[in-house]
Structure formats: structure tokens, C-alpha cells
Design a protein around this motif. Structure first.
Motif, PDB file in Angstrom:
ATOM      1  N   ILE A 248      53.016 -10.043  19.345  1.00 47.92           N
ATOM      2  CA  ILE A 248      53.960 -10.501  20.547  1.00 47.92           C
ATOM      3  C   ILE A 248      52.140 -10.466  22.043  1.00 47.92           C
ATOM      4  O   ILE A 248      51.454  -9.993  21.231  1.00 47.92           O
ATOM      5  CB  ILE A 248      54.403  -8.658  20.854  1.00 47.92           C
ATOM      6  CG1 ILE A 248      56.199  -8.940  19.793  1.00 47.92           C
ATOM      7  CG2 ILE A 248      54.557  -8.670  22.073  1.00 47.92           C
ATOM      8  CD1 ILE A 248      56.582  -7.198  20.283  1.00 47.92           C
ATOM      9  N   GLU A 249      53.076 -11.517  22.779  1.00 46.12           N
ATOM     10  CA  GLU A 249      51.397 -12.130  23.393  1.00 46.12           C
ATOM     11  C   GLU A 249      50.750 -11.332  24.430  1.00 46.12           C
ATOM     12  O   GLU A 249      52.495 -11.100  24.899  1.00 46.12           O
ATOM     13  CB  GLU A 249      51.272 -14.095  23.347  1.00 46.12           C
ATOM     14  CG  GLU A 249      51.072 -14.552  22.142  1.00 46.12           C
ATOM     15  CD  GLU A 249      50.057 -14.362  21.632  1.00 46.12           C
ATOM     16  OE1 GLU A 249      48.586 -13.612  21.799  1.00 46.12           O
ATOM     17  OE2 GLU A 249      50.473 -14.942  20.587  1.00 46.12           O
ATOM     18  N   GLU A 250      50.599 -10.800  25.072  1.00 47.83           N
ATOM     19  CA  GLU A 250      50.031  -9.757  26.296  1.00 47.83           C
ATOM     20  C   GLU A 250      49.808 -10.581  27.362  1.00 47.83           C
ATOM     21  O   GLU A 250      51.292 -10.103  28.423  1.00 47.83           O
ATOM     22  CB  GLU A 250      48.519  -9.536  26.405  1.00 47.83           C
ATOM     23  CG  GLU A 250      48.043  -8.278  27.431  1.00 47.83           C
ATOM     24  CD  GLU A 250      47.399  -9.730  28.901  1.00 47.83           C
ATOM     25  OE1 GLU A 250      47.743  -9.107  29.631  1.00 47.83           O
ATOM     26  OE2 GLU A 250      48.098 -10.445  28.698  1.00 47.83           O
ATOM     27  N   PRO A 251      50.175 -12.214  27.780  1.00 45.57           N
ATOM     28  CA  PRO A 251      50.357 -12.892  28.591  1.00 45.57           C
ATOM     29  C   PRO A 251      51.815 -12.597  29.102  1.00 45.57           C
ATOM     30  O   PRO A 251      52.059 -12.981  30.162  1.00 45.57           O
ATOM     31  CB  PRO A 251      49.760 -14.243  28.693  1.00 45.57           C
ATOM     32  CG  PRO A 251      48.705 -13.797  27.412  1.00 45.57           C
ATOM     33  CD  PRO A 251      48.818 -12.609  26.788  1.00 45.57           C
ATOM     34  N   VAL A 252      53.133 -12.344  28.445  1.00 45.08           N
ATOM     35  CA  VAL A 252      54.347 -12.207  28.798  1.00 45.08           C
ATOM     36  C   VAL A 252      54.535 -11.351  29.871  1.00 45.08           C
ATOM     37  O   VAL A 252      55.425 -11.160  30.260  1.00 45.08           O
ATOM     38  CB  VAL A 252      54.945 -12.421  27.533  1.00 45.08           C
ATOM     39  CG1 VAL A 252      54.525 -13.487  26.628  1.00 45.08           C
ATOM     40  CG2 VAL A 252      55.154 -11.434  26.527  1.00 45.08           C
ATOM     41  N   GLY A 253      53.678 -10.326  29.468  1.00 44.02           N
ATOM     42  CA  GLY A 253      54.044  -9.256  30.426  1.00 44.02           C
ATOM     43  C   GLY A 253      54.593  -8.491  30.130  1.00 44.02           C
ATOM     44  O   GLY A 253      55.320  -7.619  31.126  1.00 44.02           O
ATOM     45  N   LEU A 254      55.681  -8.253  28.721  1.00 46.45           N
ATOM     46  CA  LEU A 254      56.703  -6.912  28.547  1.00 46.45           C
ATOM     47  C   LEU A 254      55.673  -5.915  27.646  1.00 46.45           C
ATOM     48  O   LEU A 254      55.482  -6.177  26.527  1.00 46.45           O
ATOM     49  CB  LEU A 254      57.557  -7.992  27.440  1.00 46.45           C
ATOM     50  CG  LEU A 254      58.463  -9.339  28.278  1.00 46.45           C
ATOM     51  CD1 LEU A 254      59.268  -9.506  27.464  1.00 46.45           C
ATOM     52  CD2 LEU A 254      59.272  -8.166  29.800  1.00 46.45           C
ATOM     53  N   GLY A 255      55.756  -5.159  28.076  1.00 44.27           N
ATOM     54  CA  GLY A 255      55.277  -3.569  27.384  1.00 44.27           C
ATOM     55  C   GLY A 255      56.466  -3.336  26.699  1.00 44.27           C
ATOM     56  O   GLY A 255      57.265  -3.427  25.774  1.00 44.27           O
ATOM     57  N   HIS A 256      56.339  -1.919  25.823  1.00 39.48           N
ATOM     58  CA  HIS A 256      56.460  -1.280  24.357  1.00 39.48           C
ATOM     59  C   HIS A 256      58.469  -1.281  25.124  1.00 39.48           C
ATOM     60  O   HIS A 256      58.931  -1.520  24.623  1.00 39.48           O
ATOM     61  CB  HIS A 256      55.836  -0.161  23.836  1.00 39.48           C
ATOM     62  CG  HIS A 256      57.130   0.874  22.831  1.00 39.48           C
ATOM     63  ND1 HIS A 256      56.933  -0.047  21.856  1.00 39.48           N
ATOM     64  CD2 HIS A 256      57.238   1.531  23.313  1.00 39.48           C
ATOM     65  CE1 HIS A 256      58.032   0.902  21.318  1.00 39.48           C
ATOM     66  NE2 HIS A 256      57.847   2.000  21.752  1.00 39.48           N
ATOM     67  N   ASP A 257      58.019  -0.202  26.637  1.00 35.87           N
ATOM     68  CA  ASP A 257      59.417  -0.016  26.862  1.00 35.87           C
ATOM     69  C   ASP A 257      60.669  -1.274  27.271  1.00 35.87           C
ATOM     70  O   ASP A 257      61.439  -0.957  27.337  1.00 35.87           O
ATOM     71  CB  ASP A 257      59.593   1.300  28.248  1.00 35.87           C
ATOM     72  CG  ASP A 257      58.610   2.193  27.767  1.00 35.87           C
ATOM     73  OD1 ASP A 257      58.365   3.418  26.423  1.00 35.87           O
ATOM     74  OD2 ASP A 257      57.782   2.793  28.541  1.00 35.87           O
ATOM     75  N   ASP A 258      60.114  -2.523  28.105  1.00 37.27           N
ATOM     76  CA  ASP A 258      60.595  -3.185  28.542  1.00 37.27           C
ATOM     77  C   ASP A 258      61.025  -3.257  27.138  1.00 37.27           C
ATOM     78  O   ASP A 258      62.032  -4.134  26.838  1.00 37.27           O
ATOM     79  CB  ASP A 258      59.806  -3.895  29.106  1.00 37.27           C
ATOM     80  CG  ASP A 258      58.878  -3.932  30.216  1.00 37.27           C
ATOM     81  OD1 ASP A 258      59.151  -3.152  30.647  1.00 37.27           O
ATOM     82  OD2 ASP A 258      57.609  -4.216  30.254  1.00 37.27           O
ATOM     83  N   LEU A 259      60.301  -3.669  26.380  1.00 38.33           N
ATOM     84  CA  LEU A 259      60.972  -4.342  24.637  1.00 38.33           C
ATOM     85  C   LEU A 259      61.708  -3.645  24.171  1.00 38.33           C
ATOM     86  O   LEU A 259      62.843  -4.367  23.331  1.00 38.33           O
ATOM     87  CB  LEU A 259      59.807  -4.663  24.061  1.00 38.33           C
ATOM     88  CG  LEU A 259      58.802  -6.076  23.890  1.00 38.33           C
ATOM     89  CD1 LEU A 259      57.331  -5.512  23.224  1.00 38.33           C
ATOM     90  CD2 LEU A 259      59.416  -7.099  24.434  1.00 38.33           C
ATOM     91  N   GLU A 260      61.895  -2.374  24.665  1.00 40.11           N
ATOM     92  CA  GLU A 260      62.970  -0.939  24.077  1.00 40.11           C
ATOM     93  C   GLU A 260      64.545  -2.134  24.637  1.00 40.11           C
ATOM     94  O   GLU A 260      65.258  -1.257  24.217  1.00 40.11           O
ATOM     95  CB  GLU A 260      62.733   0.191  23.958  1.00 40.11           C
ATOM     96  CG  GLU A 260      61.692   0.189  23.433  1.00 40.11           C
ATOM     97  CD  GLU A 260      62.151   1.241  21.991  1.00 40.11           C
ATOM     98  OE1 GLU A 260      62.203   2.137  21.934  1.00 40.11           O
ATOM     99  OE2 GLU A 260      61.968  -0.551  21.030  1.00 40.11           O
ATOM    100  N   GLN A 261      64.303  -2.167  25.931  1.00 42.61           N
ATOM    101  CA  GLN A 261      65.388  -2.967  27.052  1.00 42.61           C
ATOM    102  C   GLN A 261      66.152  -4.096  26.034  1.00 42.61           C
ATOM    103  O   GLN A 261      66.985  -4.104  25.914  1.00 42.61           O
ATOM    104  CB  GLN A 261      65.088  -2.705  28.145  1.00 42.61           C
ATOM    105  CG  GLN A 261      64.684  -1.295  28.454  1.00 42.61           C
ATOM    106  CD  GLN A 261      64.677  -1.399  30.548  1.00 42.61           C
ATOM    107  OE1 GLN A 261      65.542  -2.397  30.962  1.00 42.61           O
ATOM    108  NE2 GLN A 261      63.269  -0.668  30.560  1.00 42.61           N
ATOM    109  N   VAL A 262      64.872  -5.067  25.541  1.00 45.42           N
ATOM    110  CA  VAL A 262      65.646  -5.890  25.705  1.00 45.42           C
ATOM    111  C   VAL A 262      66.300  -6.299  23.922  1.00 45.42           C
ATOM    112  O   VAL A 262      67.083  -6.327  23.941  1.00 45.42           O
ATOM    113  CB  VAL A 262      64.343  -7.390  24.833  1.00 45.42           C
ATOM    114  CG1 VAL A 262      65.062  -8.145  24.743  1.00 45.42           C
ATOM    115  CG2 VAL A 262      63.427  -7.287  26.934  1.00 45.42           C
TER     116      VAL A 262
END
Length: 284
Positions: A248-262
Motif C-alpha cells: 500500500i503506497e503512501e501517495p494514494v492518500g488512504l490511511g488505515h481507517d480509510d481502508l477499513e471503510q473500503v
């Protein structure tokens, strides 16, 4: 088998040095699972490490892994091999004479071995480590397998044929680990329906939560890197019982909580997808 994600980041880890964005600030303040180190997985059972990013020494120490009997390399890119010196620091005996080094077996799939000869000085490093006595290097010709502790591991090339994925089989249990670079890949029949598939996330062209475009349609990265949307097509074709997305690359701008929602949204659509984080351990 037990799959331990030592590092769930990509070529650009989280936090990124010098970056003050929301994702990096959160990672610095909260640590794991918000921070992500370089891509590496340890498979307990065969006790096999896959790839050694720059942070390998730190990752193995954090995981409490005292010895690594064997390692596979998926391809030559620096985010997967730049921690090669871990073998010297982990296995070397610097007090006794003659030294009583430990030794790890390093398996190089055919094309990886060829690339190591002229990329990043990797072959020279490994030969130095082998002369030192801390590794034994074994080149696997295409089609060859490795058997360790009742588990058979088969490396195979993906669409970008300098890169390998690995099928782990223990009895009826099958685990697919594809560390990176799945651009243009279509899962072959022999890996469909695995119990667990570990895949790189890919780069989201559109924010999976808001729908906003993240990457310009003209960006050249889209001609060489699989997108998140393409990865989801691979997930559908794989029909695995469980899928964990990593790298998971930093530039995509998605943090851990964001990815939990995804992940929750994807599961609502019938896709058995979750996202890896550093220190995640999964029983298969």
C-alpha cells in the motif's frame, strides 16, 4: 500455515520522510497499524521469508523472529531487496573464532537470479554473504519447487515475467502470495479458488470512498502499474476464499481507517477483501 505481514507498505512507505500530509502525520503519531514499512511477508510452517526491504532488520526484530531458515525473492526492485545485509547482521558471529555463523538458504527464481547479476549489485552482495558463510544461494529453474516442513512452494512468473508469485500448498490448503507488479496479469486456472490470496493493492485511479480522480488519465504510471480497479478484477477472477491486499503506497492518500471503510464496502459487494497492516498475522 500462518502468514505474518512484516511490512505492508510499498516503494514509498508511510510515513514518508519530510511529508506532513494527514496520512503521514497520523502514522507518526499513532504508529502501527497506521504506519507501514517495506513489503515483506513471513510464512510460518515452512518458515519462509519473502523479500527483504530496507527495514528487514527492524521488522524481524519487531516480530520476534530469531532465525530465518529460508528466503525467497520475488524480483530485483530495491523496495524488495535493499535489506540484503540483514543476513550478515542476523546470522553473523562476530565474537568466536573460528566463527559459528548461522546460515539461511536464499532461493532465487531463475529470472531473479539473472537480474541480480546486473541490478543493484545484488549478486555481488549475495556472493559476499555466501563466502562469509551466512547464506547458501540456490537458483530455482522455472518449474522447480521447494519443499519445507511439509509445505511445497512453487514460484511462477506473472505477466511481467521478471516478477514471480508463489503458491504454497500444504495438503489441501493453498495460499497464493504475489508480492508486487501484477500489471496485465490474469490469474491462471491452477491458482483460482485458493484459500488465501495475498496481492498488491494497485494504484487507485479514483478514490474508492469519494470517487474523486487521484491519478491523471495521462500519467505514464498507468502504462506500467496495475490499478486498484484492475486488482479487483483479478480478485473476481481468482475466486479465493479470502484476499488480503498489501503493498500500500503512501501517495494514494488512504490511511488505515480509510481502508477499513473500503474493505467493508467491498465485502458488502461480495468480495472477501481486507487490507494488510504491519504485524498482521493470519491463520490459514
Amino acid at each position: 500455515m500462518r502468514i505474518e505481514f512484516l511490512g505492508s507498505g510499498g516503494a514509498i512507505t508511510t510515513p514518508r520522510p519530510g511529508c506532513t500530509c494527514r496520512i503521514c502525520a497520523e502514522a507518526r503519531a499513532r504508529g502501527v497499524p497506521y504506519s507501514r514499512s517495506g513489503p515483506s511477508v513471513f510464512v510460518h510452517g515452512p518458515n519462509m521469508l519473502i523479500d527483504t526491504p530496507e527495514e528487514s532488520k527492524f521488522q524481524l526484530d519487531r516480530a520476534g523472529i530469531a532465525h530465518v531458515p529460508a528466503c525467497l525473492y520475488s524480483h530485483w526492485h530495491p523496495d524488495h531487496v535493499a535489506g540484503l545485509r540483514v543476513w550478515e547482521t542476523m546470522n553473523g558471529d562476530w565474537l568466536n573464532w573460528p566463527p559459528q555463523h548461522r546460515r539461511s538458504t536464499v532461493y532465487l527464481p531463475q529470472q531473479v537470479a539473472e537480474d541480480f547479476h546486473h541490478r543493484l549489485g545484488a549478486w555481488e552482495q549475495l556472493m559476499y554473504l555466501q563466502r562469509l558463510g551466512v547464506v547458501e544461494v540456490i537458483v530455482l529453474r522455472d518449474g522447480e519447487t521447494v519443499a519445507r516442513n511439509g509445505v511445497t512452494i512453487r514460484p511462477f512468473r506473472v505477466a511481467q515475467d521478471y516478477v514471480y508469485a508463489f503458491l504454497f500448498e500444504e495438503g489441501a490448503t493453498r495460499v497464493l502470495i504475489a508480492p508486487d507488479e501484477l500489471f496485465g496479469w490474469a490469474p491462471p486456472a491452477e491458482v483460482r479458488g485458493v484459500d488465501l490470496a495475498v496481492l498488491p493493492m494497485g494504484l487507485p485511479v479514483f478514490d474508492p470512498l469519494s470517487g474523486a480522480r487521484i491519478i491523471s488519465a495521462e500519467h505514464p504510471v498507468l502504462r506500467a502499474e496495475a490499478t486498484f480497479e484492475q486488482t479487483l478484477d483479478m480478485v473476481r477472477a481468482l475466486d479465493a476464499r479470502r484476499v488480503i491486499l498489501t503493498h500500500i503506497e503512501e501517495p494514494v492518500g488512504l490511511g488505515h481507517d480509510d481502508l477499513e471503510q473500503v474493505a467493508a464496502r467491498l465485502q458488502g459487494e461480495g468480495l472477501p477483501v481486507t487490507f494488510a497492516y504491519d504485524t498482521l498475522v493470519v491463520e490459514v
